[in-house]
Design an enzyme around this catalytic site. Sequence first.
Site, PDB file in Angstrom:
ATOM      1  N   GLY A   1       2.595  -2.860   8.419  1.00 21.16           N
ATOM      2  CA  GLY A   1       2.806  -3.112   9.838  1.00 21.16           C
ATOM      3  C   GLY A   1       4.262  -3.434  10.118  1.00 21.16           C
TER       4      GLY A   1
ATOM      5  N   THR B   1       0.830  -1.215   0.000  1.00 17.94           N
ATOM      6  CA  THR B   1       0.000   0.000   0.000  1.00 17.94           C
ATOM      7  C   THR B   1       0.861   1.260   0.000  1.00 17.94           C
ATOM      8  OG1 THR B   1      -1.729  -1.159   1.200  1.00 17.94           O
ATOM      9  CG2 THR B   1      -1.793   1.238   1.299  1.00 17.94           C
TER      10      THR B   1
ATOM     11  N   GLU C   1      -6.136  -5.935   3.975  1.00 13.71           N
ATOM     12  CA  GLU C   1      -6.136  -7.206   3.243  1.00 13.71           C
ATOM     13  C   GLU C   1      -7.251  -7.233   2.209  1.00 13.71           C
ATOM     14  OE1 GLU C   1      -3.335  -8.809   4.283  1.00 13.71           O
ATOM     15  OE2 GLU C   1      -3.669  -9.586   2.268  1.00 13.71           O
TER      16      GLU C   1
END
Length: 572
Positions: free
Chosen positions: A89, A50, A331
């Site tokens: 993350g 992303t 996701e």
Amino acid sequence: SCVHPDRPEPLDLHLGMFLPTLLNQATPEQMERFFTPAWNLRIIGTYAQTEMGHGTHLRGLETTATFDPSTQEFVLHSPTISSIKWWPGGLGKTSNHAIVLAQLHTQGRCHGLHAFIVPIRDMDTHVPLPGVVVGDIGPKFGFSEVDNGFLKLEHVRIPLDNMLMKFAKVEPDGTYVKPPSAKLTYGMVFIRSMIVGQSALALAKSCTIAIRYSAVRHQSELRPGEPEPQILNYQTQQHKLFPVLAAAYAFTFVGQYMKDTYRRISGDIHAGDYSQLPELHALSAGLKAFTTWAANAAIEVCRMSCGGHGYSRSSALPDIYVEFTPTCTYEGENTVMMLQTASRYLVKSYRQASVGQRLQGSVSYLSEAAAQRLRPRPVSGGAAPLSTQDLLSLVHLYQRRAASLVELAAKSIQQELQRGRSQEEAWNHSSIDLVRASDAHCHFVVVKLFVDKLEQVDDAAVKAVLSTLALLYALKGLADNSGDFLQAGLLTVPQATRVSARIKELLEELRPDAVALVDAFDLNDRKLNSVLGRYDGNVYEHLYEWARQSPLNATEVHESFHKYLKPLRSRL
Ligand SMILES: CCCCCCCCCCCCCC(=O)SCCNC(=O)CCNC(=O)[C@H](O)C(C)(C)COP(=O)(O)OP(=O)(O)OC[C@H]1O[C@@H](n2cnc3c(N)ncnc32)[C@H](O)[C@@H]1OP(=O)(O)O
Ligand SMILES: Cc1cc2nc3c(=O)[nH]c(=O)nc-3n(C[C@H](O)[C@H](O)[C@H](O)COP(=O)(O)OP(=O)(O)OC[C@H]3O[C@@H](n4cnc5c(N)ncnc54)[C@H](O)[C@@H]3O)c2cc1C
């Protein structure tokens, strides 16, 4: 396989996406070079796909990886502010490597998105490497334990062998070798499949807390002069919580099915058989969206059903919500996933069935529906008799609702085209119907899997109570979506009235087993981390103890009195 941790952690992406992506897309040599040190936490990685400007639209991602044959290197670059990798993350402060998804350029041509292993911090000092600007994206709704980060690459050079080349390849002279299937580089199916199980766990935790608490909480008056009843005896409380309990069981079975299906089909893919990948993609995308949306709403129902104490962190319900809710976004954003299932699978299957093709897998019912359409309709045309007791007839009802909504979406596209709209416009002007079709398809899959599971239960008493739960899940879904069934001619108003009455009976039937049914999830107190959901039901003493431990109570008179209140008073 991944055991989902209870709380988000900085290593989640390393364990949940970096390692699995290597397993799925690295060559044996790359496994040797990267997987082993990553397994030993020498390498700590994340999955950087992303960007600030794009999360959903993968083809719109801007990061580039340009092959330089003179040095046998790729040059990784973030050309614009919107191309900065954003959200991964563990990227901000934890990882020293990232799997970066970038548009591959070689010999002057762009070959689309591919995966590259990019070192981002020095393995010993952890200082960002030259050309790497990396950091945390700042406070979020939750996930405060995770350093979701940003990554800006300024002409960073990596060796040719850092491109994951199990499927696609770049030769030393820059020649691009296509993968056996372009779909293999998408990935993400693994985590989407696992998220279905996470939805079940979030529901099981939430309804365990809420139902146990509702069994120990006494409030108000049911019969004048009698002691205050357990709030679990109120029909409205049962109507809130027992459908969540039923969904927790339903999603547990669906989560198991999704995991087994993922394992089976990814095994076929490793063996070179890609034929089932579309079904796996459609199923994982749809069920991830369906179960996370449902679980997200249900956690809030559980929290609010605990009154004020549900809002206290001691209940654990606020944390369960805060940690679960991003599953509707990450996701694969849920609406987009539902559209994928509809547009890339259901409508395509509908059109194949309409020309007589026999369909397999979760859409085989569309062949039956197509054949049905060719047979003369019965004169009555009315809804078939409805049994509020027979699970198989309810499965069939859900199947017919799904077929009807897939047909409605397909016909909407056709009508838009006949109005002269382009393909893309016709699809966009039918996207509400497409999402409804996917939702109905997934709902049918969940009900069917629940009923199928009952066939595997030998113990008569267990089978009886699970059948009651399955009935409640199916009838509550029917009541909540009665518009679909009425519109499809599958339900009459008198039948809808009978469904509501039957739901009330089922709530009463389940009341004696409710606490045992949540105990059966076997979630120990440490895992639940909830004062309200304690196994021993000793809530009030532990709530008082929990409050007294609060940092604010470390002193009888908080320093703010002397720093603010007292001076303020003296000025008034
Ligand atoms: C112990 C540790 C535990 C840890 C737990 C983990 C914690 C995790 C924490 C948080 C972690 C969060 C981490 C994160 O968030 S990671 C980032 C997640 N991001 C996304 O999921 C991006 C979502 N967007 C997309 O996937 C694509 O842009 C879509 C699909 C929407 C469009 O795409 P595009 O415009 O390019 O293509 P197309 O629609 O023309 O479709 C073209 C064809 O490709 C097929 N197709 C499409 N997709 C797939 C697929 N995936 N597998 C197989 N096939 C696929 C499709 O059926 C079609 O086939 P056909 O019709 O032509 O035959
Ligand atoms: C907690 C968290 C952790 C994350 N971790 C990672 C990570 O580790 N790695 C990573 O790469 N990413 C990660 N992400 C990013 C995440 O994958 C994206 O946020 C997600 O894919 C959604 O993309 P987006 O943010 O661009 O939303 P958008 O796609 O901009 O969505 C915004 C709205 O636009 C709508 N929309 C978009 N496209 C369409 C369409 N074609 N048709 C109809 N409607 C559309 C959506 O439905 C939505 O309502 C994380 C995000 C969160 C919140």
